[in-house]
Design an enzyme around this catalytic site. Structure first.
Site, short mmCIF file in Angstrom:
data_model
loop_
_atom_site.label_atom_id
_atom_site.label_comp_id
_atom_site.label_asym_id
_atom_site.label_seq_id
_atom_site.Cartn_x
_atom_site.Cartn_y
_atom_site.Cartn_z
N ASP A 203 0.87 -1.18 0.00
CA ASP A 203 0.00 0.00 0.00
C ASP A 203 0.91 1.24 0.00
O ASP A 203 1.53 1.56 1.01
CB ASP A 203 -0.89 -0.07 1.25
CG ASP A 203 -1.61 1.24 1.55
OD1 ASP A 203 -1.39 2.23 0.84
OD2 ASP A 203 -2.39 1.25 2.52
N GLN A 206 0.79 6.43 1.28
CA GLN A 206 1.52 7.48 2.00
C GLN A 206 3.00 7.55 1.59
O GLN A 206 3.75 8.31 2.21
CB GLN A 206 1.41 7.27 3.52
CG GLN A 206 0.00 7.31 4.05
CD GLN A 206 -0.64 8.71 3.98
OE1 GLN A 206 0.03 9.71 3.70
NE2 GLN A 206 -1.94 8.78 4.23
N LYS A 229 -3.62 12.29 -2.77
CA LYS A 229 -2.65 12.59 -1.70
C LYS A 229 -1.34 13.11 -2.28
O LYS A 229 -0.42 13.44 -1.54
CB LYS A 229 -2.38 11.33 -0.88
CG LYS A 229 -3.60 10.83 -0.10
CD LYS A 229 -3.25 9.64 0.74
CE LYS A 229 -4.43 8.82 1.16
NZ LYS A 229 -5.26 9.44 2.19
N1 7TS Z 1 -3.69 3.34 2.82
C1 7TS Z 1 -3.16 4.30 3.59
C2 7TS Z 1 -1.86 4.06 4.27
C3 7TS Z 1 -3.84 5.52 3.72
O1 7TS Z 1 -3.30 6.47 4.48
C4 7TS Z 1 -5.07 5.70 3.07
C5 7TS Z 1 -5.88 6.95 3.24
C6 7TS Z 1 -5.56 4.68 2.26
C7 7TS Z 1 -4.84 3.51 2.17
C8 7TS Z 1 -6.82 4.80 1.49
O2 7TS Z 1 -6.67 5.72 0.47
P1 7TS Z 1 -7.92 6.21 -0.40
O3 7TS Z 1 -7.34 7.26 -1.28
O4 7TS Z 1 -8.43 5.05 -1.12
O5 7TS Z 1 -8.92 6.76 0.59
N2 7TS Z 1 -5.62 7.62 4.41
C9 7TS Z 1 -6.31 8.63 4.96
C10 7TS Z 1 -5.90 9.25 6.14
O6 7TS Z 1 -4.90 8.95 6.77
N3 7TS Z 1 -6.78 10.21 6.44
O7 7TS Z 1 -7.74 10.24 5.50
C11 7TS Z 1 -7.45 9.25 4.58
#
Ligand code: 7TS
Length: 412
Positions: A203, A206, A229
């Site tokens: 994943d 981040q 992000k």
């Molecule tokens: N994995 C990690 C490590 C994340 O931080 C997030 C989203 C996701 C997966 C999911 O990403 P998405 O774009 O599919 O939503 N993290 C966060 C957070 O830390 N605060 O809001 C969303």
């Protein structure tokens, strides 16, 4: 401590229109980029340009607009692949990391996971790297196991290796934790997991926005990231995988463009990655992601990382002087991403976030979609400040002043 910046933040901040706005009459101090990052004008312009000049569906119409849109969409795919050292045929556009893990659950998991199999993840994961595997394990009669953590917020590698002895089918873990900031040694973890015969999923939600990433060098079978992000639009992200692995998988969704031929009783599939992109895709946001990648490349990901390491070092030093401050995760800034999760005495994180909001400071409070990790930390919630290229030392100072104010309100 010397406050020198790896990038010219003041100049760069002018590229982000939202940073000009005021919140409660104060300068916006945006410290919630781990939830979603702000967008530079170049990304906003790319969206407007697509909709105002060449809006058209892709991969179907031979008219000029259709060809321009197709070319721009595929160019964005090439950029998104190159950005993480992959090739366009191995990059499926998805909504984000969550859709990527769910795609793997459906298209790979349904076919490859059998009753009695073991799936492995870790205690530091976001729910999007836990719940799909729980669902898969339940459907298949498999077992999901969690590698534990050490007190410094790193993965307990002895525990991880013990789980690998059970020959898991899938081993899934974060490159960088959204709560602890821990940067995992994904190269070693992928090598060990592969040696145990497992398929690996990393994943990268981040990591890709904040540091140079080379999926080939990491050796992950699947690697996922989210565009929003990394200064890109919402609703677009990527699942990166080897072409052969994608070819061997079943489709995710059925519909237009993912097929080669449809008969009354069956259908055959398009080539990868199109086999996984059913229906009208998110053209505008893919193009916007391409613009975000251009923007980040112009800064240079080494510099982005260096900027965040310096800021993080300053933040850990500065914030730790606030009364009642307690942070989580590794203490060495080189070993973590630009997030600082913390608690301030017994002040509830939501109360703290509300007080900071009054000062124009945006942080996130809550469980950060990592409830198993919250239980391991033995807290209901944390506050979290997270950085990106536009954050400055001034932002950290503003947060420190906000914490001091909250500390005096709550008589810490
Ligand atoms: N994995 C990690 C490590 C994340 O931080 C997030 C989203 C996701 C997966 C999911 O990403 P998405 O774009 O599919 O939503 N993290 C966060 C957070 O830390 N605060 O809001 C969303």
């Amino acid at each position: 401590m010397l406050k020198t910046e790896a990038i010219d933040v003041q100049k760069l901040r002018a590229d982000f229109p939202i940073l000009k706005r005021k919140v409660h009459g104060k300068r916006l101090v945006y410290l919630d980029s781990a939830a979603t990052a702000q967008k530079p004008q170049a990304v906003i312009d790319a969206l407007v340009d697509y909709y105002s000049r060449y809006n058209s569906n892709v991969h179907r119409s031979v008219h000029t607009l259709g060809e321009e849109a197709t070319e721009a969409y595929e160019e964005a795919r090439a950029k998104a692949a190159r950005f993480v050292g992959s090739s366009p045929k191995g990059l499926v556009f998805v909504r984000g990391t969550t859709e990527a893990t769910n795609l793997v659950k459906f298209a790979w998991g349904e076919k490859n996971v059998k009753k009695g199999d073991v799936l492995v993840t870790t205690l530091m994961e976001h729910h999007s790297n836990i719940v799909p595997w729980q669902l898969l394990a339940k459907e298949k009669g498999a077992t999901l196991k969690f590698a534990g953590l050490l007190p410094d917020g790193t993965i307990d590698m002895a525990d991880f290796e013990k789980l690998l002895k059970e020959s898991p089918r899938l081993v899934a873990f974060a490159h960088c934790s959204n709560v602890l900031g821990t940067i995992n040694d994904v190269h070693a973890m992928c090598a060990k997991a592969r040696a145990s015969g497992a398929t690996t999923l990393v994943d990268g939600a981040q990591s890709v926005p904040h540091m140079p990433v080379d999926v080939g060098a990491i050796g992950a079978d699947f690697y996922a990231y989210s565009g929003h992000k990394m200064l890109g639009p919402t609703g677009i992200g990527a699942l990166v995988a080897k072409k052969e692995l994608l070819e061997d998988m079943d489709p995710f969704q059925g519909g237009g463009e993912m097929i080669r031929e449809v008969f009354l009783d069956h259908a055959t599939w398009n080539d990868v990655p199109y086999k996984f992109e059913a229906g009208t895709v998110n053209i505008a946001d893919a193009i916007g992601l391409g613009a975000a990648i251009d923007y980040l490349n112009a800064i240079g990901m080494e510099k982005v990382r260096e900027h965040e390491v310096r800021l993080l070092k300053y933040a850990l030093e500065t914030l730790s002087k606030a009364k009642g401050f307690h942070s989580y995760g590794p203490s060495d800034p080189q070993k973590r991403g630009g997030v600082v999760s913390f608690n301030l005495g017994d002040v509830h994180p939501h109360d703290l976030a509300t007080i900071l909001d009054e000062e124009g400071i945006a942080i996130r409070s809550g469980h950060h979609c990592a409830q198993p990790l919250m239980r391991w930390l033995n807290v209901a919630a944390t506050s979290r400040a997270s950085f990106h290229v536009y954050n400055s030392y001034d932002d950290v100072d503003a947060l420190k002043a906000g914490l001091d104010k909250a500390g005096s309100i709550f008589r810490l």
